[in-house]
Design a protein around this motif. Structure first.
Motif, PDB file in Angstrom:
ATOM      1  N   LEU A  14       0.828  -1.208   0.000  1.00  0.00           N
ATOM      2  CA  LEU A  14       0.000   0.000   0.000  1.00  0.00           C
ATOM      3  C   LEU A  14       0.863   1.259   0.000  1.00  0.00           C
ATOM      4  O   LEU A  14       0.534   2.254  -0.659  1.00  0.00           O
ATOM      5  CB  LEU A  14      -0.936  -0.004   1.213  1.00  0.00           C
ATOM      6  CG  LEU A  14      -2.097  -0.994   1.166  1.00  0.00           C
ATOM      7  CD1 LEU A  14      -2.855  -0.987   2.490  1.00  0.00           C
ATOM      8  CD2 LEU A  14      -3.031  -0.693   0.001  1.00  0.00           C
ATOM      9  N   ALA A  15       1.971   1.216   0.754  1.00  0.00           N
ATOM     10  CA  ALA A  15       2.875   2.369   0.774  1.00  0.00           C
ATOM     11  C   ALA A  15       3.459   2.632  -0.610  1.00  0.00           C
ATOM     12  O   ALA A  15       3.605   3.792  -1.028  1.00  0.00           O
ATOM     13  CB  ALA A  15       3.993   2.141   1.793  1.00  0.00           C
ATOM     14  N   VAL A  16       3.784   1.569  -1.332  1.00  0.00           N
ATOM     15  CA  VAL A  16       4.316   1.720  -2.694  1.00  0.00           C
ATOM     16  C   VAL A  16       3.246   2.303  -3.612  1.00  0.00           C
ATOM     17  O   VAL A  16       3.525   3.194  -4.425  1.00  0.00           O
ATOM     18  CB  VAL A  16       4.812   0.364  -3.232  1.00  0.00           C
ATOM     19  CG1 VAL A  16       5.193   0.473  -4.707  1.00  0.00           C
ATOM     20  CG2 VAL A  16       6.017  -0.123  -2.424  1.00  0.00           C
ATOM     21  N   VAL A  17       2.018   1.812  -3.497  1.00  0.00           N
ATOM     22  CA  VAL A  17       0.917   2.312  -4.330  1.00  0.00           C
ATOM     23  C   VAL A  17       0.662   3.790  -4.044  1.00  0.00           C
ATOM     24  O   VAL A  17       0.511   4.608  -4.967  1.00  0.00           O
ATOM     25  CB  VAL A  17      -0.365   1.489  -4.090  1.00  0.00           C
ATOM     26  CG1 VAL A  17      -1.555   2.139  -4.786  1.00  0.00           C
ATOM     27  CG2 VAL A  17      -0.177   0.067  -4.597  1.00  0.00           C
ATOM     28  N   LEU A  18       0.616   4.164  -2.755  1.00  0.00           N
ATOM     29  CA  LEU A  18       0.381   5.557  -2.388  1.00  0.00           C
ATOM     30  C   LEU A  18       1.478   6.479  -2.919  1.00  0.00           C
ATOM     31  O   LEU A  18       1.241   7.645  -3.224  1.00  0.00           O
ATOM     32  CB  LEU A  18       0.281   5.697  -0.867  1.00  0.00           C
ATOM     33  CG  LEU A  18      -0.980   5.132  -0.220  1.00  0.00           C
ATOM     34  CD1 LEU A  18      -0.900   5.241   1.295  1.00  0.00           C
ATOM     35  CD2 LEU A  18      -2.219   5.866  -0.733  1.00  0.00           C
TER      36      LEU A  18
END
Length: 247
Positions: A14-18
């Motif tokens: 999720l951190a990568v997507v954000l």
């Protein structure tokens, strides 16, 4: 095998997507928001992924070496290819189509400073990290492949090396970490392509020490809370952000 790591994987993903949503939006002129620290931690999440990959892959290889004294290289590479290649090639195809064909037809300006042949060469041979360094404006979609390239390089190099040092795997990892950190300190240009292999080696060393029951102190409650606090602070604040790559 280690289901408690699934939550960590989800959070890092999720951190990568954000991180990439505003990055990709900015490359095509869309509105975006990235003011909060969590939107700026994509590369940090990737470094956690590197460590986690080293932990899991080297752990499995070490267990196989302990049980059989050998590594089934064909099985290892086929399993890695089955997991990595489909999404890797899909993202590559989407990125190349978008920047070379779709955006020009839509009249959306996007300057390309590389040819289609160059993009295919670097990415097919898992040199996407080199590609991103040589051509910084490759586009947000293609830029995400740099970390997969580094991981694939690790997958290609790691098993033969561990097989060669099968009787001294832990010592080999200690030496690798020392040499790789020395390069970071004295020859930082070695890492110009973001090939930070010491994360993999460190994660793998932790897995072996855990198997050998040398990390029992990590199970102490207050140690775990401190680790969790630092982990969350690294993503939701900038207090732990440092410019010096060695630190």
């Amino acid at each position: 095998m280690l289901p408690n790591l699934n939550a960590l994987r989800i959070f890092l993903a999720l951190a990568v997507v954000l991180f990439h949503i505003p990055t990709i939006s900015s490359t095509v002129g869309f509105a975006y928001f990235n003011a909060s620290p969590i939107f700026q931690k994509g590369e940090l999440a990737v470094l956690y992924f590197f460590t986690l990959s080293g932990f899991l892959i080297i752990r499995n290889i070490y267990i196989e070496l302990q049980q059989t004294g050998n590594i089934q290289l064909k099985r290892f590479y086929s399993r890695r290819a089955g997991r990595i290649l489909p999404p890797y090639l899909l993202v590559l195809f989407i990125g190349l189509c978008l920047y070379h064909f779709v955006l020009p037809r839509m009249g959306i300006p996007f300057q390309l400073d590389y040819s289609l042949a160059e993009a295919l060469f670097y990415n097919i041979f898992f040199l996407s990290n080199v590609f991103k360094t040589l051509y910084p404006n490759i586009g947000g979609i293609l830029s995400v492949l740099w970390s997969i390239g580094v991981e694939e390089q690790f997958y290609l190099i790691c098993p033969p090396l561990l097989l060669f040092f099968r009787k001294q795997v832990a010592h080999f990892l200690w030496l690798s970490i020392f040499v790789l950190f020395a390069l970071l300190l004295f020859v930082p240009s070695f890492y110009q392509y973001n090939n930070f292999f010491f994360y993999f080696a460190f994660g793998g060393l932790l897995s072996i020490l855990a198997i050998q029951s040398k990390l029992k102190w990590v199970t102490i409650s207050w140690v775990q809370w401190i680790c969790l606090l630092f982990f969350l602070a690294s993503f939701f604040t900038n207090y732990l952000a440092v410019e010096n790559h060695f630190f």
